[in-house]
Write an enzyme that holds these catalytic residues in place. Structure first.
Site, PDB file in Angstrom:
ATOM      1  CB  SER A 187      -5.857   5.146  16.064  1.00 39.89           C
ATOM      2  OG  SER A 187      -4.793   5.207  15.159  1.00 39.89           O
ATOM      3  CE  LYS A 216      -3.019  -1.799  10.805  1.00 40.94           C
ATOM      4  NZ  LYS A 216      -3.099  -2.929  11.735  1.00 40.94           N
TER       5      LYS A 216
END
Lengths: 315, 90
Positions: free
Chosen positions: A261, A44
């Site tokens: 994830s 991110k």
């Protein structure tokens, strides 16, 4: 190596490592791009940097500006790091049921946390951020789910890096989330070689996270529809929490300490390797495992971790 | 018979069950069976025109049917159909 001027210049140019030792098919290579190497600790950082720099260029962000964003963690942390360095104040709407480390990291970077009910998940946090942004037009709302700079970061960064390091790629496999990685890098890779397949992995959804009151609280990011996501993707798979945790553990066998994830994405890559005759799969390791140590994912009994995962948002 | 995993929000239609045994050879058949067996359940899943709503994802054995054959996707004997609302991450 020359000294970098700023820690923010360390964002991007992450390494790709061969993890084929975990491939069930000797004719299918699996490569992992280690996004946890970014200074803020996750993929991110890329979207956060692009979104902030774009808002600085168009004049929306000025010294002392206040930003509002919703995040299940990583985008918030990335934005908070950059805001701290650049002198902005960040407010993050954060579901209450994220791992403690995510909360701690936001505080490290000086962000203000606005808690949202865990049962509403990321979708609920986002709706609250939209409401708050409407009530406070003086706050800057970058809105990661609709901001094209998010996908652009991957079209100009992640995609070209993969093509440079692994032009033999046949499949790009990444998590859906905001869809920024898949839309940006996926489109770039298909433009270089139309035969490249783009596969999405749906984040592992816990029981609490699908505890929405109405089905129409389901949400598809504008970024996905604006980039013709339904056409761009070739396949989308869901991976359950148990498999995600199992593959997060298996990744340590090849020296990769990854977030949960990323275990889900690896599980999908292994499924893909079983289905294919041959190929070179490039996957994304979204972040390192540091933020998930408190979940006991590597060391506790698998049944216990799986049960706990139902109440935690970890993507 | 295919098993259908229901999202929390649809379970009240099925007396609270998380998984139900359904009948049908395609996703469309299974949804039609659900609607007949639990009136009002499947109608929430479909947009006017009959396709699945965009905010709902239907999976057969963990594969999103949108990228297979949509509602015409075959559902094998031991297959698992999962219905989940779309959830954002990040």
């Amino acid at each position: 190596m020359a000294a970098f001027e700023s820690a923010l210049d360390l964002i991007g140019n992450t390494p790709i490592v061969d993890v084929s030792a975990l491939s069930p098919n000797p004719r299918v290579r699996i490569l992992a791009k280690l996004e946890g190497q970014n200074p803020g600790g996750s993929v991110k950082d890329r979207a956060a940097k692009y979104m902030i720099e774009e808002a600085e260029k168009d004049g929306r962000l000025r010294p002392g500006s206040v930003l509002i964003e919703s995040s299940s963690g990583n985008t918030g942390i990335a934005l908070a790091m950059i805001c701290k360095v650049r002198g902005y104040h960040l407010k993050v709407v954060l579901p209450e049921n994220v791992s403690i480390e995510r909360r701690q990291l936001l505080l490290v970077w000086g962000a203000e946390i606005i808690p949202s009910p865990g049962g509403e998940g990321s979708n609920g946090a986002m709706r609250r951020a939209i409401d708050l942004a409407e009530e406070h037009p003086e706050w800057v709302f970058l809105h990661q789910y609709s901001n094209q700079a998010n996908a652009k970061a991957h079209y100009e960064g992640t995609g070209p890096e993969i093509w440079r390091d692994c032009p033999e790629i046949t499949h790009f496999i990444a998590g859906l989330g905001t869809s920024g990685t898949l839309m940006g890098a996926g489109r770039f890779l298909k433009e270089q070689n139309a035969a490249v397949q783009v596969w999405a992995v749906e984040p592992p959804v816990g029981e609490m996270v699908d505890g929405l009151k109405n089905l129409d609280e389901g949400y598809i990011p504008e970024l996905f529809t604006a980039n013709d996501g339904f056409d761009l993707l070739d396949r989308k798979m869901i991976v359950r929490p148990r498999e995600s945790i199992e593959w997060t553990r298996r990744l340590t066998e090849v020296g990769v300490f990854a977030g949960i994830s990323s275990g889900a994405i690896m599980a999908a890559a292994v499924k893909a390797a079983k289905l294919l005759d041959e190929g070179t799969l490039v996957t994304i390791v979204c972040d390192g495992g540091w933020k998930y140590l408190s979940t006991g994912a590597w060391t506790d009994d698998l049944d216990d971790v799986e049960a706990r995962a139902k109440g935690i948002i970890y993507f | 018979m295919p098993a259908v995993r229901l999202p929390t929000v649809l379970r009240t239609h099925a007396g609270g069950a998380a998984v139900v045994e359904a009948q049908g050879e395609t996703v469309a058949d299974v949804l039609a069976w659900l609607e007949v067996t639990y009136p009002g359940m499947a109608s929430q899943l479909l947009a006017p025109g009959g396709a699945a709503h965009r905010f709902v994802n239907v999976y057969v054995d963990d594969d999103d049917v949108r990228y297979l054959d949509g509602l015409a996707t075959k559902v094998g004997e031991g297959a698992e159909v999962s219905i989940l609302p779309a959830v954002a991450g990040g």
